[in-house]
Design a protein around this motif. Structure first.
Motif, PDB file in Angstrom:
ATOM      1  N   GLY A 175      13.286  -9.042 -10.416  1.00 37.15           N
ATOM      2  CA  GLY A 175      12.279  -9.397  -9.437  1.00 37.15           C
ATOM      3  C   GLY A 175      11.426  -8.241  -8.978  1.00 37.15           C
ATOM      4  N   ASN A 176      11.596  -7.066  -9.541  1.00 37.79           N
ATOM      5  CA  ASN A 176      10.738  -5.934  -9.199  1.00 37.79           C
ATOM      6  C   ASN A 176       9.351  -6.134  -9.804  1.00 37.79           C
ATOM      7  OD1 ASN A 176      12.847  -4.370  -7.913  1.00 37.79           O
ATOM      8  ND2 ASN A 176      13.637  -3.960  -9.968  1.00 37.79           N
ATOM      9  N   LEU A 177       8.334  -5.684  -9.075  1.00 35.94           N
ATOM     10  CA  LEU A 177       6.978  -5.730  -9.606  1.00 35.94           C
ATOM     11  C   LEU A 177       6.717  -4.483 -10.437  1.00 35.94           C
ATOM     12  CD1 LEU A 177       4.894  -6.989  -6.545  1.00 35.94           C
ATOM     13  CD2 LEU A 177       5.921  -8.318  -8.391  1.00 35.94           C
ATOM     14  N   ILE A 178       6.149  -4.685 -11.604  1.00 30.89           N
ATOM     15  CA  ILE A 178       5.729  -3.577 -12.464  1.00 30.89           C
ATOM     16  C   ILE A 178       4.205  -3.549 -12.402  1.00 30.89           C
ATOM     17  CG2 ILE A 178       5.918  -2.499 -14.711  1.00 30.89           C
ATOM     18  CD1 ILE A 178       8.603  -3.058 -13.301  1.00 30.89           C
ATOM     19  N   ILE A 179       3.666  -2.462 -11.869  1.00 31.13           N
ATOM     20  CA  ILE A 179       2.238  -2.377 -11.558  1.00 31.13           C
ATOM     21  C   ILE A 179       1.582  -1.356 -12.481  1.00 31.13           C
ATOM     22  CG2 ILE A 179       0.555  -1.933  -9.735  1.00 31.13           C
ATOM     23  CD1 ILE A 179       2.893  -2.457  -7.729  1.00 31.13           C
TER      24      ILE A 179
ATOM     25  N   HIS B 252      10.304  -0.111  -1.892  1.00 31.15           N
ATOM     26  CA  HIS B 252      10.396   1.236  -2.469  1.00 31.15           C
ATOM     27  C   HIS B 252       9.551   1.328  -3.733  1.00 31.15           C
ATOM     28  CE1 HIS B 252      12.055   5.010  -3.839  1.00 31.15           C
ATOM     29  NE2 HIS B 252      12.401   4.447  -4.980  1.00 31.15           N
ATOM     30  N   PHE B 253       8.786   2.434  -3.865  1.00 40.99           N
ATOM     31  CA  PHE B 253       7.947   2.690  -5.028  1.00 40.99           C
ATOM     32  C   PHE B 253       8.625   3.708  -5.934  1.00 40.99           C
ATOM     33  CE2 PHE B 253       4.992   1.389  -1.717  1.00 40.99           C
ATOM     34  CZ  PHE B 253       4.156   0.499  -2.377  1.00 40.99           C
ATOM     35  N   GLU B 254       8.492   3.484  -7.239  1.00 41.41           N
ATOM     36  CA  GLU B 254       8.986   4.447  -8.226  1.00 41.41           C
ATOM     37  C   GLU B 254       7.895   4.645  -9.274  1.00 41.41           C
ATOM     38  OE1 GLU B 254      13.058   5.155 -10.883  1.00 41.41           O
ATOM     39  OE2 GLU B 254      12.638   3.199  -9.965  1.00 41.41           O
ATOM     40  N   PHE B 255       7.475   5.896  -9.460  1.00 41.39           N
ATOM     41  CA  PHE B 255       6.368   6.206 -10.357  1.00 41.39           C
ATOM     42  C   PHE B 255       6.903   6.683 -11.696  1.00 41.39           C
ATOM     43  CE2 PHE B 255       4.486   6.099  -6.269  1.00 41.39           C
ATOM     44  CZ  PHE B 255       3.154   5.776  -6.446  1.00 41.39           C
TER      45      PHE B 255
ATOM     46  N   LEU C  55       2.241   3.946 -14.337  1.00 46.65           N
ATOM     47  CA  LEU C  55       3.068   2.773 -14.152  1.00 46.65           C
ATOM     48  C   LEU C  55       3.921   2.938 -12.892  1.00 46.65           C
ATOM     49  CD1 LEU C  55       3.592   0.131 -15.760  1.00 46.65           C
ATOM     50  CD2 LEU C  55       5.642   1.250 -16.683  1.00 46.65           C
ATOM     51  N   VAL C  56       3.984   1.873 -12.102  1.00 44.45           N
ATOM     52  CA  VAL C  56       4.717   1.927 -10.833  1.00 44.45           C
ATOM     53  C   VAL C  56       5.650   0.725 -10.757  1.00 44.45           C
ATOM     54  CG1 VAL C  56       4.537   2.043  -8.316  1.00 44.45           C
ATOM     55  CG2 VAL C  56       2.702   2.999  -9.748  1.00 44.45           C
ATOM     56  N   ARG C  57       6.909   0.991 -10.367  1.00 42.84           N
ATOM     57  CA  ARG C  57       7.854  -0.102 -10.126  1.00 42.84           C
ATOM     58  C   ARG C  57       8.052  -0.233  -8.612  1.00 42.84           C
ATOM     59  NH1 ARG C  57      13.025  -0.042 -13.661  1.00 42.84           N
ATOM     60  NH2 ARG C  57      13.515   1.865 -12.518  1.00 42.84           N
ATOM     61  N   TYR C  58       7.923  -1.486  -8.114  1.00 41.99           N
ATOM     62  CA  TYR C  58       8.019  -1.726  -6.674  1.00 41.99           C
ATOM     63  C   TYR C  58       9.150  -2.696  -6.388  1.00 41.99           C
ATOM     64  CZ  TYR C  58       6.776  -3.319  -1.974  1.00 41.99           C
ATOM     65  OH  TYR C  58       6.806  -3.646  -0.641  1.00 41.99           O
ATOM     66  N   ASN C  59      10.132  -2.251  -5.609  1.00 43.86           N
ATOM     67  CA  ASN C  59      11.234  -3.096  -5.182  1.00 43.86           C
ATOM     68  C   ASN C  59      10.801  -3.840  -3.926  1.00 43.86           C
ATOM     69  OD1 ASN C  59      13.683  -3.902  -3.678  1.00 43.86           O
ATOM     70  ND2 ASN C  59      14.779  -2.858  -5.338  1.00 43.86           N
TER      71      ASN C  59
ATOM     72  N   VAL D 207       0.846  -1.194   0.000  1.00 48.24           N
ATOM     73  CA  VAL D 207       0.000   0.000   0.000  1.00 48.24           C
ATOM     74  C   VAL D 207       0.878   1.239   0.000  1.00 48.24           C
ATOM     75  CG1 VAL D 207      -1.802   1.261   1.217  1.00 48.24           C
ATOM     76  CG2 VAL D 207      -1.765  -1.226   1.300  1.00 48.24           C
ATOM     77  N   ARG D 208       0.475   2.244  -0.773  1.00 53.14           N
ATOM     78  CA  ARG D 208       1.108   3.552  -0.687  1.00 53.14           C
ATOM     79  C   ARG D 208       0.049   4.621  -0.843  1.00 53.14           C
ATOM     80  NH1 ARG D 208       3.590   8.011  -2.888  1.00 53.14           N
ATOM     81  NH2 ARG D 208       5.698   8.454  -2.142  1.00 53.14           N
ATOM     82  N   LYS D 209      -0.046   5.481   0.156  1.00 56.90           N
ATOM     83  CA  LYS D 209      -0.994   6.582   0.109  1.00 56.90           C
ATOM     84  C   LYS D 209      -0.241   7.903   0.076  1.00 56.90           C
ATOM     85  CE  LYS D 209      -4.680   4.078   2.487  1.00 56.90           C
ATOM     86  NZ  LYS D 209      -5.642   4.068   3.620  1.00 56.90           N
ATOM     87  N   ASP D 210      -0.790   8.851  -0.674  1.00 55.42           N
ATOM     88  CA  ASP D 210      -0.137  10.142  -0.821  1.00 55.42           C
ATOM     89  C   ASP D 210      -1.210  11.197  -1.048  1.00 55.42           C
ATOM     90  OD1 ASP D 210       1.403  12.359  -2.407  1.00 55.42           O
ATOM     91  OD2 ASP D 210       2.981  11.061  -1.598  1.00 55.42           O
TER      92      ASP D 210
END
Length: 524
Positions: free
Chosen positions: A352-356, A372-375, A363-367, A330-333
């Motif tokens: 192994g990162n999730l691409i959401i 860690h989230f990257e937008f 698009l979001v990459r999650y380590n 979960v990430r809220k902002d």
């Protein structure tokens, strides 16, 4: 929000255990769980103050006293259970000691029960059974031949009750509530009595630990151990690890996980992990495990790795190490485009990162390791409408993304840098519609694209040529969104739409499979 599934692993890892509480609505006969045992077939038997329960992991079958049935339980108020290696279940109820046949589901009355006033039992093997007679001693009973050998002794402690009968090698230990332990050598028939050194002690449970020391637990707070080899009593060293280790009323060593389980009346559950020499305390409303209450009556570990915790009024908790557990991502902002919600698709890169893919946050990459989230909503120069991702598929080292009205973009799966895009139009390298609802990568390395408003597209990824199956040429695609695509073993492409299921073969002939209809259109 995204949920990851985590599975079973060895050792005490509470974050990977799924806990479910069983109460009346799940079929439990009553909420006060007094004891538990597992029979030879694997059923878990649960005694309560109103009935005996047989649990198969999903469903309960309840047995109660029926005054019109002489073979029913003599009482529904059951205090204690012992399951042997065969078909028999031994019970202590408000009406005394009983034997229950788990095959016939009825109480039986063998000759030994009619002749002797039995009060407890230890079934060493399916045929070798030890019975205790209060004030007299032990019987060794052969359940096959019904032969009985009496081991009576004047050493029986007075004015105290038997807690349990334990065996180790050729020694049989009768443990009493005042802490005294009576040892019988099965080879010689000789008894020895070992008196607990502290007068007026009252213990409520006795069980072996990992090293076959007898652990004595008391509701008043004492926790002691007895060494069978040197016949010495001593205070348990576990007390030094946690001063709250009091009122222990049930103990079991779990050999599968190398854990000592201790239930407490008021302090929840204690777990000692021998592999790391650490004592855990688990209480209600704390983060370790979501147990139902702190007032426990019985802890039990079965042969399959499940742990059962019975309560005084809160039913039963089942600790399941095999059910995969959901872990939320979960990430809220305050900024809506930096919040994880409306997740449409998930892929995984080579690291192994999730691409959401999301509808609103792009698009979001999650380590997973660093959490860690990257937008990537704006790094790829996507405008706001393109943040609405509907479909996504990984093809080799590429990530194909279908948007809500803006066609397709193709990215490198690891860098997420754009390689090329496909727009909407009538040309041979364009799509029939920009609202992408489905992708399929077929056996011939072609990519099929289903749209919401204007049919199907077939992309030759080598020649970069697109064949359009539009609603104008195929009227059944008009106002008929293509929700999903699937290729059969024979190579036919199935199209799941809002109006039925269609099939297109290698000659591009399309028929509707459901509802059934004749051939609709043949491609040219």
């Amino acid at each position: 929000m995204v949920c990851l599934l985590t599975g079973y692993s060895q050792g005490f890892q509470p974050d990977k255990i799924y806990v479910r509480n069983i109460q009346l609505k799940e079929g439990l006969s009553q909420m006060v769980v007094t004891d538990m045992a597992q029979d030879a077939k694997g059923f878990i038997w649960i005694s309560t103050f109103d009935g005996l329960n047989r649990f198969d992991g999903n469903y309960m079958k309840v047995f109660r006293h029926n005054p019109e049935d002489p073979h029913s339980l003599p009482s529904s108020k059951i205090h204690k259970l012992h399951a042997g290696n065969g078909r028999f279940l031994y019970l202590m109820s408000s009406e005394g000691f009983h034997i229950f046949d788990t095959r016939q589901n009825q109480t039986i009355y063998p000759s030994v029960l009619k002749k002797y006033n039995l009060s407890w039992v230890l079934e060493e093997t399916e045929t070798k059974v030890w019975f205790y007679i209060k004030g007299k001693g032990l019987l060794r009973y052969n359940s096959l031949t019904e032969e009985v050998i009496e081991y009576f002794t004047p050493l029986i402690p007075k004015e105290t009750d038997l807690l349990d009968i334990l065996s180790y090698g050729n020694k049989i230990f009768s443990v009493f509530s005042n802490g005294d332990i009576l040892e019988l050598d099965d080879n010689t028939g000789n008894f020895q009595l070992f008196n607990f050194p502290i007068p007026k002690s009252v213990f409520t449970t006795a069980a072996y630990d990992k090293y076959h020391q007898i652990i004595l637990g008391s509701i008043t707070g004492e926790l002691h151990q007895f060494q069978p080899l040197n016949h010495q009593f001593q205070q348990s060293p576990l007390l030094a690890l946690n001063q709250k280790l009091v009122a222990v009323n049930s103990i079991q060593y779990d050999s599968q996980k190398d854990l000592l389980l201790l239930s407490s009346y008021g302090q929840g559950l204690f777990v000692y992990d021998y592999t790391i020499s650490k004592l855990f305390q688990i209480k209600k409303n704390e983060h370790i495990l979501p147990i139902a209450a702190n007032y426990c009556l019985k802890i039990f570990a079965d042969r399959s790795g499940f742990i059962y915790l019975g309560y005084d009024g809160s039913g039963l908790d089942v600790f399941d190490p095999y059910v995969k557990k959901f872990v939320p991502i979960v990430r809220k902002d305050s900024e809506d485009t930096k919040t994880i919600k409306f997740v449409r698709k998930i892929a995984e890169d080579d690291r192994g990162n999730l691409i959401i893919g999301t509808a609103g946050s792009g698009l979001v990459r999650y380590n997973k390791t660093q959490k860690h989230f990257e937008f990537f909503s704006f790094k790829n120069l996507l405008n706001l409408s393109e943040n609405y991702i509907i479909e996504m598929i990984r093809i080799g080292s590429e990530l194909w993304i279908g948007f809500n009205g803006n066609g397709i973009v193709v990215l490198d799966i690891n860098t997420l840098q754009q390689k090329h895009s496909i727009s909407v139009g009538p040309l041979s390298n364009q799509l029939s519609n920009g609202t992408i609802w489905s992708f399929l990568h077929d056996h011939k390395n072609r990519i099929w694209v289903g749209t919401r408003e204007n049919g199907l597209n077939l992309i030759d990824s080598q020649r970069k040529v697109i064949r359009q199956f539009t609603a104008e040429a195929y009227p059944f695609f008009k106002n008929n969104g293509l929700r999903c695509l699937y290729q059969t073993r024979e190579g036919a492409i199935l199209i799941g739409t809002e109006k039925g299921i269609y099939q297109i073969d290698e000659q591009f002939k399309i028929i509707r499979l459901f509802p059934k209809e004749n051939s609709l259109r043949t491609g040219t």
